[in-house]
Design an enzyme around this catalytic site. Structure first.
Site, PDB file in Angstrom:
ATOM      1  N   THR A 161       0.812  -1.222   0.000  1.00  0.00           N
ATOM      2  CA  THR A 161       0.000   0.000   0.000  1.00  0.00           C
ATOM      3  C   THR A 161       0.839   1.263   0.000  1.00  0.00           C
ATOM      4  OG1 THR A 161      -1.712  -1.181   1.217  1.00  0.00           O
ATOM      5  CG2 THR A 161      -1.840   1.196   1.281  1.00  0.00           C
ATOM      6  N   SER A 217       1.576  -8.020  -0.692  1.00  0.00           N
ATOM      7  CA  SER A 217       2.159  -8.815   0.398  1.00  0.00           C
ATOM      8  C   SER A 217       1.490 -10.171   0.579  1.00  0.00           C
ATOM      9  CB  SER A 217       2.176  -8.036   1.712  1.00  0.00           C
ATOM     10  OG  SER A 217       0.900  -7.917   2.253  1.00  0.00           O
ATOM     11  N   SER A 218       0.257 -10.324   0.076  1.00  0.00           N
ATOM     12  CA  SER A 218      -0.403 -11.637   0.151  1.00  0.00           C
ATOM     13  C   SER A 218       0.287 -12.648  -0.767  1.00  0.00           C
ATOM     14  CB  SER A 218      -1.870 -11.522  -0.270  1.00  0.00           C
ATOM     15  OG  SER A 218      -2.524 -10.574   0.520  1.00  0.00           O
ATOM     16  N   THR A 274       4.244  -8.964  15.355  1.00  0.00           N
ATOM     17  CA  THR A 274       3.095  -9.629  14.745  1.00  0.00           C
ATOM     18  C   THR A 274       2.087  -8.547  14.378  1.00  0.00           C
ATOM     19  OG1 THR A 274       1.648 -11.543  15.017  1.00  0.00           O
ATOM     20  CG2 THR A 274       1.789 -10.082  16.891  1.00  0.00           C
ATOM     21  N   GLN A 294      -0.466 -20.306  21.320  1.00  0.00           N
ATOM     22  CA  GLN A 294      -1.488 -19.589  20.547  1.00  0.00           C
ATOM     23  C   GLN A 294      -1.692 -18.181  21.085  1.00  0.00           C
ATOM     24  OE1 GLN A 294      -5.252 -21.642  20.431  1.00  0.00           O
ATOM     25  NE2 GLN A 294      -4.343 -23.545  19.711  1.00  0.00           N
TER      26      GLN A 294
END
Length: 343
Positions: free
Chosen positions: A16, A61-62, A168, A280
């Site tokens: 972006t 980026s995907s 993250t 997690q």
């Protein structure tokens, strides 16, 4: 000592941050980074020389993958001696993965490699791109007695510089898109740029840069959930060519103690396939053996990911598998902090 002006290489991979909106049609198109100073004249105020390098085709980026990580590493390797710092512009969705991977690939890095991006395009009225870009270049230019202050791969976003392999992405909409929950910020941008020197990575200064390009992506990420199916798990763990697994367990590294599940893990480890136990939870650490449910995992031979992020765990696994480390050494090396990615 004469103060030298740092040379910074700006590497645009896509994302972006490098988009501008066509005022006529409203569609986004890639921005020509050769005209960077025209678009952002404030860059002229920085005490550094900036050169740009753009990927021929911007990568969303995907669509990022290890092949592109290698390309970024090669651009840095080729230009390493000519520049004092590097700023990599990247889409935010997979930035933590790419930046973590680069931290492992660039061994003995003694210069800053700062990843940044934005939530809004550079030409947008309310864009966060300008601040992220200007401050990232400023951080990459920081020197003390003509030596770089930052000597690691960092990720800068919304007033904070983080260790890249500790980050993250936590929000898809806010400008504060990233977090480093298990490690303090390396720097914070306010009226002044405050660097937390005690948290910076200190590489072995006597060794030259080594770039590792062999990455093995024949790995799986498995997130446990209550009621996870035996058939599904068996099909994943018995996949032909599987080289390693990152297992996202509950809390401090706990999981089901059902016989079939523990047997599956045991068989996998006995085949020489490493299983990395990560939590997690967004923050905190795996402490195998703290509870009975994780004591069995410890006995089976699972590798403790400690407080590593899932992104860094996957990239570290790809990197170490590419290094062809013997099975009896693998656990020891994985459980060792190589680039400050775990405590």
């Amino acid at each position: 000592m004469t103060k030298t002006i740092p040379n910074i290489l700006l590497i645009y991979t896509g994302g972006t941050i490098g988009m501008i909106k066509d005022p006529e049609t409203g569609t986004l198109r890639a921005f020509d980074f050769e005209n960077l100073l025209v678009r952002i004249p404030e860059l002229k105020l920085l005490e550094c020389a900036i050169e740009t390098y753009s990927f021929k085709q911007p990568i969303d980026s995907s669509n990022m993958k290890p092949d592109y990580w290698i390309q970024i590493a090669e651009v840095i390797e080729t230009n390493y001696d000519a520049f004092d710092g590097f700023v990599v512009l990247h889409g935010s969705d997979t930035m933590s993965y790419t930046a973590s991977a680069l931290s492992f690939m660039l061994e003995h890095l003694a210069k800053p490699v700062i990843f940044t991006g934005s939530q809004l395009p550079i030409g947008d009225l309310r864009t966060d791109a300008k601040e992220n870009l200007i401050t990232s270049i400023q951080i990459a230019s920081l020197q003390y007695y003509n030596k770089p202050v930052i000597k690691e791969v960092g990720l800068y976003f919304e007033y904070k510089l983080y260790r890249a392999n500790r980050t993250t992405k936590i929000n898809a909409e806010h400008f504060e898109a990233f977090a480093s929950l298990n490690y303090p910020d390396l720097a914070e941008s306010g009226v002044h740029l405050k660097v937390n020197n005690e948290y910076l990575f200190k590489p072995n200064a006597r060794k030259g840069l080594v770039v590792h390009k062999a990455l093995d992506s024949n790995i799986a990420l498995v997130k446990l959930f209550p009621g996870i199916s035996k058939n599904i798990l068996e099909s994943i763990f018995n996949t032909e060519g599987l080289k390693g697994v990152v297992l996202e367990t509950y809390g401090a590294g706990n999981c089901s103690t059902e016989e079939w599940f523990l047997e599956l893990l045991k068989d996998t480890v006995n085949k020489g396939i490493p299983i990395i136990n990560v939590t997690q939870c967004s923050g905190g650490s795996v402490l195998m053996g703290q509870y009975e449910t994780s004591e069995k995992l410890k006995r089976i031979g699972l590798i403790s990911g400690k407080d590593i992020t899932t992104e860094a765990a996957l990239c570290k696994l790809m990197y170490l598998l590419g290094e062809n480390i013997s099975a009896n050494l693998f656990k020891t090396i994985y459980e060792t902090a190589l680039r400050g990615e775990m405590s």
